[in-house]
Design a protein around this motif. Structure first.
Motif: not given
Length: 70
Positions: A9-10, A12-17, A20
């Motif tokens: 999850i960390a 995936v969230c890092g890649c999403a940020v 963005y």
């Protein structure tokens, strides 16, 4: 929730940020280019209006208009 799920999850969230941020930087650059192009166009139009105003306010132009109305 196990440690592997938290790590996934960390990541995936890092890649999403990161994605963005890249998207917003590209969008801001594109907007700046549009603003610059529009400012150049406005400057050109102001010069054209100034030229037309000088032509219309010339005494010879006004005299021609009076003669044409007769």
């Amino acid at each position: 929730m196990g440690p592997f799920e938290i790590a996934a999850i960390a990541i995936v969230c890092g890649c999403a940020v990161s994605g963005y941020k890249t998207y917003m930087e590209g969008k801001a650059k594109h907007n700046n280019e549009d603003v610059s192009a529009l400012q150049n166009e406005i400057a050109k139009l102001k010069n054209r209006v100034a030229t037309l105003e000088s032509i219309v306010t010339e005494p010879s132009y006004q005299l021609k208009e009076k003669i044409n109305k007769l």
